[in-house]
Write a protein that holds these residues in place. Structure first.
Motif, PDB file in Angstrom:
ATOM      1  N   LYS A  19       0.839  -1.106  -0.261  1.00  0.00           N
ATOM      2  CA  LYS A  19       0.022   0.097   0.064  1.00  0.00           C
ATOM      3  C   LYS A  19       0.883   1.112  -0.075  1.00  0.00           C
ATOM      4  N   LEU A  20       2.178   1.064   0.053  1.00  0.00           N
ATOM      5  CA  LEU A  20       2.879   2.200   0.186  1.00  0.00           C
ATOM      6  C   LEU A  20       2.905   3.298  -1.302  1.00  0.00           C
ATOM      7  N   ASP A  21       2.808   2.715  -2.148  1.00  0.00           N
ATOM      8  CA  ASP A  21       2.665   3.570  -3.344  1.00  0.00           C
ATOM      9  C   ASP A  21       1.281   4.348  -3.368  1.00  0.00           C
ATOM     10  N   SER A  22       0.257   3.686  -2.801  1.00  0.00           N
ATOM     11  CA  SER A  22      -0.826   4.413  -2.907  1.00  0.00           C
ATOM     12  C   SER A  22      -0.790   5.459  -1.636  1.00  0.00           C
ATOM     13  N   LEU A  23       0.074   5.400  -0.660  1.00  0.00           N
ATOM     14  CA  LEU A  23       0.223   6.402   0.365  1.00  0.00           C
ATOM     15  C   LEU A  23       0.964   7.335  -0.260  1.00  0.00           C
ATOM     16  N   THR A  24       1.859   7.118  -0.954  1.00  0.00           N
ATOM     17  CA  THR A  24       2.624   8.183  -1.775  1.00  0.00           C
ATOM     18  C   THR A  24       1.890   9.037  -2.782  1.00  0.00           C
ATOM     19  N   LYS A  25       0.801   8.460  -3.317  1.00  0.00           N
ATOM     20  CA  LYS A  25       0.010   9.321  -4.386  1.00  0.00           C
ATOM     21  C   LYS A  25      -0.781  10.040  -3.624  1.00  0.00           C
ATOM     22  N   ALA A  26      -1.256   9.583  -2.239  1.00  0.00           N
ATOM     23  CA  ALA A  26      -2.381  10.465  -1.696  1.00  0.00           C
ATOM     24  C   ALA A  26      -1.512  11.284  -0.704  1.00  0.00           C
ATOM     25  N   TRP A  27      -0.599  11.200  -0.315  1.00  0.00           N
ATOM     26  CA  TRP A  27       0.120  12.320   0.441  1.00  0.00           C
ATOM     27  C   TRP A  27       1.269  13.257  -0.206  1.00  0.00           C
ATOM     28  N   GLY A  28       1.502  12.506  -1.513  1.00  0.00           N
ATOM     29  CA  GLY A  28       2.661  13.463  -2.030  1.00  0.00           C
ATOM     30  C   GLY A  28       3.899  13.185  -2.015  1.00  0.00           C
ATOM     31  N   ARG A  29       4.436  13.418  -0.621  1.00  0.00           N
ATOM     32  CA  ARG A  29       5.529  13.085   0.008  1.00  0.00           C
ATOM     33  C   ARG A  29       5.461  12.298   1.158  1.00  0.00           C
ATOM     34  N   VAL A  30       6.550  11.337   1.406  1.00  0.00           N
ATOM     35  CA  VAL A  30       6.320  10.767   2.607  1.00  0.00           C
ATOM     36  C   VAL A  30       7.642  10.647   3.255  1.00  0.00           C
ATOM     37  N   LEU A  31       7.830  10.757   4.675  1.00  0.00           N
ATOM     38  CA  LEU A  31       8.807  10.700   5.287  1.00  0.00           C
ATOM     39  C   LEU A  31       8.873   9.463   6.138  1.00  0.00           C
ATOM     40  N   PHE A  32       9.994   8.652   5.777  1.00  0.00           N
ATOM     41  CA  PHE A  32      10.333   7.375   6.772  1.00  0.00           C
ATOM     42  C   PHE A  32      11.143   7.585   7.710  1.00  0.00           C
ATOM     43  N   VAL A  33      10.790   7.297   9.134  1.00  0.00           N
ATOM     44  CA  VAL A  33      11.675   7.825  10.237  1.00  0.00           C
ATOM     45  C   VAL A  33      11.782   6.419  10.908  1.00  0.00           C
ATOM     46  N   HIS A  34      13.207   6.341  11.404  1.00  0.00           N
ATOM     47  CA  HIS A  34      13.351   5.184  12.340  1.00  0.00           C
ATOM     48  C   HIS A  34      14.597   5.529  12.931  1.00  0.00           C
ATOM     49  N   SER A  35      14.727   4.761  14.146  1.00  0.00           N
ATOM     50  CA  SER A  35      15.868   5.084  15.188  1.00  0.00           C
ATOM     51  C   SER A  35      16.605   3.645  15.317  1.00  0.00           C
ATOM     52  N   LYS A  36      17.499   3.755  15.935  1.00  0.00           N
ATOM     53  CA  LYS A  36      18.391   2.244  16.121  1.00  0.00           C
ATOM     54  C   LYS A  36      17.485   1.463  16.528  1.00  0.00           C
ATOM     55  N   GLU A  37      16.723   1.704  17.743  1.00  0.00           N
ATOM     56  CA  GLU A  37      15.666   0.659  18.441  1.00  0.00           C
ATOM     57  C   GLU A  37      14.624   0.344  17.262  1.00  0.00           C
ATOM     58  N   ASP A  38      14.179   1.107  16.423  1.00  0.00           N
ATOM     59  CA  ASP A  38      13.327   0.761  15.296  1.00  0.00           C
ATOM     60  C   ASP A  38      14.016  -0.230  14.546  1.00  0.00           C
ATOM     61  N   ASP A  39      15.161   0.012  14.145  1.00  0.00           N
ATOM     62  CA  ASP A  39      15.679  -0.942  12.962  1.00  0.00           C
ATOM     63  C   ASP A  39      15.754  -2.322  13.671  1.00  0.00           C
ATOM     64  N   ALA A  40      16.128  -2.307  15.051  1.00  0.00           N
ATOM     65  CA  ALA A  40      16.317  -3.564  15.727  1.00  0.00           C
ATOM     66  C   ALA A  40      14.798  -4.489  15.702  1.00  0.00           C
ATOM     67  N   ARG A  41      13.849  -3.777  15.692  1.00  0.00           N
ATOM     68  CA  ARG A  41      12.468  -4.373  15.655  1.00  0.00           C
ATOM     69  C   ARG A  41      11.831  -4.484  14.402  1.00  0.00           C
ATOM     70  N   ILE A  67      10.979  -1.673  12.433  1.00  0.00           N
ATOM     71  CA  ILE A  67       9.707  -0.736  12.504  1.00  0.00           C
ATOM     72  C   ILE A  67      10.188   0.402  11.551  1.00  0.00           C
ATOM     73  N   ILE A  68       9.379   0.979  10.808  1.00  0.00           N
ATOM     74  CA  ILE A  68       9.407   2.336  10.269  1.00  0.00           C
ATOM     75  C   ILE A  68       8.337   3.214  10.065  1.00  0.00           C
ATOM     76  N   HIS A  69       8.367   4.258  10.891  1.00  0.00           N
ATOM     77  CA  HIS A  69       7.342   5.157  11.059  1.00  0.00           C
ATOM     78  C   HIS A  69       7.049   6.116   9.696  1.00  0.00           C
ATOM     79  N   LEU A  70       5.910   6.287   9.325  1.00  0.00           N
ATOM     80  CA  LEU A  70       5.560   7.037   8.242  1.00  0.00           C
ATOM     81  C   LEU A  70       4.917   8.377   8.450  1.00  0.00           C
ATOM     82  N   GLU A  71       5.435   9.342   8.024  1.00  0.00           N
ATOM     83  CA  GLU A  71       4.736  10.749   8.481  1.00  0.00           C
ATOM     84  C   GLU A  71       4.749  11.574   7.248  1.00  0.00           C
TER      85      GLU A  71
END
Length: 227
Positions: free
Chosen positions: A40-62, A64-68
């Motif tokens: 569904k990422l492509d659909s989200l990109t079309k809806a939002w225009g731009r997507v920020l993918f945010v993650h920390s070291k702890e997120d990498d271990a799990r 997980i990537i947060h979408l903003e």
């Protein structure tokens, strides 16, 4: 959102288009905590225009990537941070490379000071960085071409040893891998991944390049110019 912008200041590679992000074993989370399927990422990109993918070291271990959603204000802020970091790392060109000591996955110690007389190629990467993964076959070919010659290839990642070992069970990377590279990342002012740096026999930085469609040719030319 503010907390994630702080994370971004440490990891500028968080901004990428959806097609660049890993789809296997990664959990994508929307701002409200909803899990978004990778297809569904492509659909989200079309809806939002731009997507920020945010993650920390702890997120990498799990995994997980947060979408903003990237607003104009956030874009300006990120571009400003990006510009400052690019200027900082570019300032090292043709100057002595910062000294460092590190231990690779096999427990071998590496010191830049002890590598004088050899050409050293550094690659800064991390396990969930798709541009990093994409260029690895080219980097592997480069290592093969210079086998037995005085060229040292070190792959520095801020991931820990267990994360790297798990990654290498699925993918091949011929560089000598150095985990837990946080401090080296800092002294080399790396904030965009992947970043490759070529250091000459006298210990001077001769080339700095980020992700490049012809990364092997670029690095090969830099090495040959030194030799």
């Amino acid at each position: 959102m503010k907390s994630y912008l702080i994370i971004f200041a440490l990891c500028i590679s968080s901004i990428v288009v959806a097609a660049q992000m890993p789809s296997d074993s990664t959990t994508f989370l929307l701002p409200d905590g909803t899990v978004l399927k990778s297809e569904k990422l492509d659909s989200l990109t079309k809806a939002w225009g731009r997507v920020l993918f945010v993650h920390s070291k702890e997120d990498d271990a799990r995994g997980i990537i947060h979408l903003e959603r990237i607003t104009d204000e956030i874009r300006r802020q990120l571009e400003d941070e990006d510009s400052k970091r690019k200027k900082a790392i570019a300032s090292m060109l043709n100057k002595p490379a910062p000294a460092f000591e590190a231990k690779d996955l096999k427990g071998n110690n590496w010191s830049l000071n002890n590598l004088r007389g050899k050409i050293v190629v550094l690659n800064f990467w991390f396990t969930s960085c798709t541009p990093c993964i994409r260029e690895m076959p080219e980097l592997n070919m480069l290592v093969s071409e210079y086998e037995g010659k005085d060229v040292i290839f070190l792959g520095l990642t801020y991931n820990n040893a267990d994360q790297v070992k798990s990654f290498l069970e699925r993918r091949s990377f011929s560089y000598t891998v150095v985990p837990d590279s946080h401090e080296i990342d800092k002294i080399y002012q790396v904030s965009s991944w992947p970043t490759s740096i070529v250091i000459d026999r006298k210990g001077y930085v001769k080339m700095i390049v980020n992700s490049h469609p012809k990364i092997r040719e670029e690095l090969d030319a830099a090495i040959k110019s030194i030799k």
